[in-house]
Design a protein around this motif. Structure first.
Motif, PDB file in Angstrom:
ATOM      1  N   UNK A  54       0.924  -1.327   0.105  1.00 45.31           N
ATOM      2  CA  UNK A  54      -0.138  -0.118  -0.101  1.00 45.31           C
ATOM      3  C   UNK A  54       0.731   1.376   0.034  1.00 45.31           C
ATOM      4  N   UNK A  55       0.669   2.254  -1.124  1.00 43.15           N
ATOM      5  CA  UNK A  55       1.450   3.387  -0.933  1.00 43.15           C
ATOM      6  C   UNK A  55       1.263   4.402   0.215  1.00 43.15           C
ATOM      7  N   UNK A  56       0.025   4.220   0.942  1.00 41.52           N
ATOM      8  CA  UNK A  56      -0.077   5.062   2.007  1.00 41.52           C
ATOM      9  C   UNK A  56       0.862   4.799   3.155  1.00 41.52           C
ATOM     10  N   UNK A  57       1.331   3.483   3.229  1.00 39.16           N
ATOM     11  CA  UNK A  57       2.367   3.040   4.403  1.00 39.16           C
ATOM     12  C   UNK A  57       3.693   3.807   4.029  1.00 39.16           C
ATOM     13  N   UNK A  58       3.875   4.118   2.755  1.00 38.29           N
ATOM     14  CA  UNK A  58       5.189   4.693   2.395  1.00 38.29           C
ATOM     15  C   UNK A  58       5.336   6.126   2.245  1.00 38.29           C
ATOM     16  N   UNK A  59       4.134   7.017   2.730  1.00 36.28           N
ATOM     17  CA  UNK A  59       4.071   8.333   2.416  1.00 36.28           C
ATOM     18  C   UNK A  59       5.219   8.878   3.434  1.00 36.28           C
ATOM     19  N   UNK A  60       5.208   8.660   4.581  1.00 33.26           N
ATOM     20  CA  UNK A  60       5.887   9.325   5.598  1.00 33.26           C
ATOM     21  C   UNK A  60       7.317   9.117   5.349  1.00 33.26           C
ATOM     22  N   UNK A  61       7.897   7.932   5.175  1.00 29.16           N
ATOM     23  CA  UNK A  61       9.432   8.011   4.908  1.00 29.16           C
ATOM     24  C   UNK A  61       9.776   8.444   3.360  1.00 29.16           C
ATOM     25  N   UNK A  62       8.532   8.418   2.596  1.00 30.83           N
ATOM     26  CA  UNK A  62       8.945   9.093   1.269  1.00 30.83           C
ATOM     27  C   UNK A  62       9.087  10.695   1.254  1.00 30.83           C
ATOM     28  N   UNK A  63       8.168  11.243   2.242  1.00 34.67           N
ATOM     29  CA  UNK A  63       8.289  12.467   2.255  1.00 34.67           C
ATOM     30  C   UNK A  63       9.638  12.876   2.840  1.00 34.67           C
ATOM     31  N   UNK A  64      10.077  12.180   3.792  1.00 28.59           N
ATOM     32  CA  UNK A  64      11.610  12.712   4.440  1.00 28.59           C
ATOM     33  C   UNK A  64      12.503  12.508   3.306  1.00 28.59           C
ATOM     34  N   UNK A  65      12.688  11.418   2.638  1.00 30.68           N
ATOM     35  CA  UNK A  65      13.580  11.004   1.379  1.00 30.68           C
ATOM     36  C   UNK A  65      13.397  12.013   0.636  1.00 30.68           C
ATOM     37  N   UNK A  66      12.284  12.637  -0.182  1.00 25.99           N
ATOM     38  CA  UNK A  66      12.434  13.403  -0.924  1.00 25.99           C
ATOM     39  C   UNK A  66      12.702  14.898  -0.436  1.00 25.99           C
ATOM     40  N   UNK A  67      12.582  15.028   0.844  1.00 25.23           N
ATOM     41  CA  UNK A  67      12.963  16.320   1.449  1.00 25.23           C
ATOM     42  C   UNK A  67      14.561  16.388   1.604  1.00 25.23           C
ATOM     43  N   UNK A  68      15.099  15.412   1.885  1.00 22.91           N
ATOM     44  CA  UNK A  68      16.621  15.234   2.042  1.00 22.91           C
ATOM     45  C   UNK A  68      17.152  15.295   0.808  1.00 22.91           C
ATOM     46  N   UNK A  69      16.667  14.835  -0.361  1.00 22.31           N
ATOM     47  CA  UNK A  69      16.922  14.851  -1.595  1.00 22.31           C
ATOM     48  C   UNK A  69      16.716  16.214  -2.427  1.00 22.31           C
ATOM     49  N   UNK A  70      16.230  17.186  -1.430  1.00 18.49           N
ATOM     50  CA  UNK A  70      15.799  18.298  -2.153  1.00 18.49           C
ATOM     51  C   UNK A  70      14.826  18.135  -3.508  1.00 18.49           C
ATOM     52  N   UNK A  71      14.067  17.326  -3.335  1.00 18.90           N
ATOM     53  CA  UNK A  71      13.227  17.285  -4.382  1.00 18.90           C
ATOM     54  C   UNK A  71      11.516  17.367  -4.190  1.00 18.90           C
ATOM     55  N   UNK A  72      11.458  17.811  -2.867  1.00 18.07           N
ATOM     56  CA  UNK A  72      10.292  18.084  -2.279  1.00 18.07           C
ATOM     57  C   UNK A  72       9.682  19.375  -3.139  1.00 18.07           C
ATOM     58  N   UNK A  73       8.257  19.187  -3.438  1.00 23.25           N
ATOM     59  CA  UNK A  73       7.804  20.183  -4.201  1.00 23.25           C
ATOM     60  C   UNK A  73       8.286  20.683  -5.556  1.00 23.25           C
ATOM     61  N   UNK A  74       8.763  19.654  -6.261  1.00 20.01           N
ATOM     62  CA  UNK A  74       9.435  19.953  -7.524  1.00 20.01           C
ATOM     63  C   UNK A  74       8.646  19.052  -8.644  1.00 20.01           C
ATOM     64  N   UNK A  75       8.453  19.372  -9.753  1.00 27.49           N
ATOM     65  CA  UNK A  75       7.994  18.509 -10.904  1.00 27.49           C
ATOM     66  C   UNK A  75       8.745  17.272 -11.189  1.00 27.49           C
ATOM     67  N   UNK A  76      10.038  17.463 -11.145  1.00 28.52           N
ATOM     68  CA  UNK A  76      11.143  16.287 -11.443  1.00 28.52           C
ATOM     69  C   UNK A  76      10.899  15.178 -10.255  1.00 28.52           C
ATOM     70  N   UNK A  77      10.992  15.792  -9.146  1.00 30.04           N
ATOM     71  CA  UNK A  77      10.778  14.907  -7.896  1.00 30.04           C
ATOM     72  C   UNK A  77       9.438  14.207  -8.204  1.00 30.04           C
ATOM     73  N   UNK A  78       8.481  14.585  -8.473  1.00 33.00           N
ATOM     74  CA  UNK A  78       7.147  14.035  -8.461  1.00 33.00           C
ATOM     75  C   UNK A  78       7.217  12.883  -9.691  1.00 33.00           C
ATOM     76  N   UNK A  79       8.005  13.167 -10.851  1.00 33.40           N
ATOM     77  CA  UNK A  79       8.009  12.319 -11.966  1.00 33.40           C
ATOM     78  C   UNK A  79       8.926  11.219 -11.580  1.00 33.40           C
ATOM     79  N   UNK A  80       9.937  11.292 -10.833  1.00 31.74           N
ATOM     80  CA  UNK A  80      10.529  10.151 -10.275  1.00 31.74           C
ATOM     81  C   UNK A  80       9.577   9.279  -9.361  1.00 31.74           C
ATOM     82  N   UNK A  81       8.799   9.966  -8.440  1.00 30.73           N
ATOM     83  CA  UNK A  81       7.880   9.003  -7.458  1.00 30.73           C
ATOM     84  C   UNK A  81       6.811   8.257  -8.375  1.00 30.73           C
ATOM     85  N   UNK A  82       6.489   9.086  -9.299  1.00 27.53           N
ATOM     86  CA  UNK A  82       5.384   8.302 -10.421  1.00 27.53           C
ATOM     87  C   UNK A  82       6.167   7.168 -11.109  1.00 27.53           C
TER      88      UNK A  82
END
Length: 310
Positions: A150-178
């Motif tokens: 379930x993707x909902x179980x990965x939202x919290x760790x995924x949020x911090x991973x994206x934040x540490x990689x400076x990909x949060x609130x970016x379109x290319x970061x959302x592309x990688x997640x998709x």
């Protein structure tokens, strides 16, 4: 004496004496009964399909019809045709509700993620389907396990991973997640499809001196076009309608996608209730999905049935 055969031709009796008369056989009754049952079943199945088509098409037509009405007409006569086509609802949703910005962001994100998903997914599926190496089945079942996570179980760790990689609130970061979100199903689908393709063509390419890379991109990938289109349509539907991932990972107003924009349009109305603009935005979000399926519906069916018969 003469006897009558089943064909109606008289033949002499045998020397031993008159033989028994042979009568013409009639068609058995169960055949007619089976034909009647088959016709009844066809009528019933067609009736169910017609009812199902009406249940699916009517809400779509009603939404399109409502997008051209005024707010007053929506509540006073919801089932009536509009008095005239109010195109100002569409222009208001496109400009004032910023649907144009959301539409552009969605095209960029879905287009980039769809291309990356098909590229990496087809490469991984080709290797898993055509080459035997230690850990092949383990990697394959690892992808299958990703489909059940379930993707909902990965939202919290995924949020911090994206934040540490400076990909949060970016379109290319959302592309990688998709891409990561869609890879399990893509690999699972295309692995089974690549196994149905003939190996003689790839072997002939190797004999002619082609490398593995050239064989994949110039020989095997064009042969897998029906499967790529089928899985591409499924991924396009899932990524276009994705709401949970962009809501958590993309909170910048100017970078929101279409699903976030529709929710923002519904929430920002407050007590004003711009329902005509909301329905216009809803139809805008539906049109690309309907157009994609109408254009590629033959390829989708061909890709789903290609592995049924070798």
């Amino acid at each position: 004496m003469k006897t009558t055969t089943t064909t109606g031709v008289e033949t002499p009796d045998s020397p031993g004496g008159p033989g028994p008369a042979v009568t013409k056989s009639t068609a058995p009754a169960p055949v007619r009964q089976s034909k009647k049952e088959g016709g009844t079943l066809n009528v019933f199945s067609h009736g169910v399909l017609i009812i199902w088509a009406i249940m699916v098409v009517m809400p779509l037509l009603w939404a399109v019809m409502t997008s051209f009405k005024t707010d007053r007409a929506i509540f006073t006569s919801p089932w009536a045709l509009p008095d005239r086509l109010h195109f100002e609802n569409w222009s208001r949703a496109w400009t004032e509700a910023h649907m144009s910005d959301y539409f552009l962001n969605t095209i960029l994100v879905v287009g980039g993620s769809l291309a990356g998903t098909l590229l990496f997914g087809s490469m991984a599926a080709y290797v898993l389907a055509r080459f035997d190496f230690p850990g092949n089945r383990f990697i394959y079942f690892l992808f299958i396990g990703g489909m059940s996570f379930p993707i909902i179980l990965a939202l919290v760790p995924l949020f911090y991973v994206m934040q540490n990689m400076a990909l949060l609130n970016t379109l290319h970061g959302l592309i990688l997640v998709y891409i990561a979100y869609s890879l399990p199903f893509t690999v699972f689908f295309l692995t089974a499809f690549f196994r149905t393709l003939p190996t003689s063509v790839a072997e002939a390419a190797f004999v002619d001196g082609a490398s593995h890379t050239r064989t994949f991109f110039q020989v095997m990938l064009p042969m897998a076009r029906p499967g790529l289109i089928s899985v591409g349509i499924f991924n396009f539907l899932g990524q276009w309608n994705q709401y949970l991932l962009p809501t958590v990972l993309n909170t910048e107003p100017e970078k929101k996608v279409l699903s976030q924009g529709l929710v923002q349009l519904a929430v920002s109305q407050g007590y004003k209730g711009d329902w005509s603009g909301l329905f216009a935005g809803l139809v805008m979000a539906m049109l690309p999905v309907l157009a994609a399926y109408i254009i590629f519906q033959r390829q989708v069916v061909a890709g789903l049935t290609a592995g049924a018969v070798k």
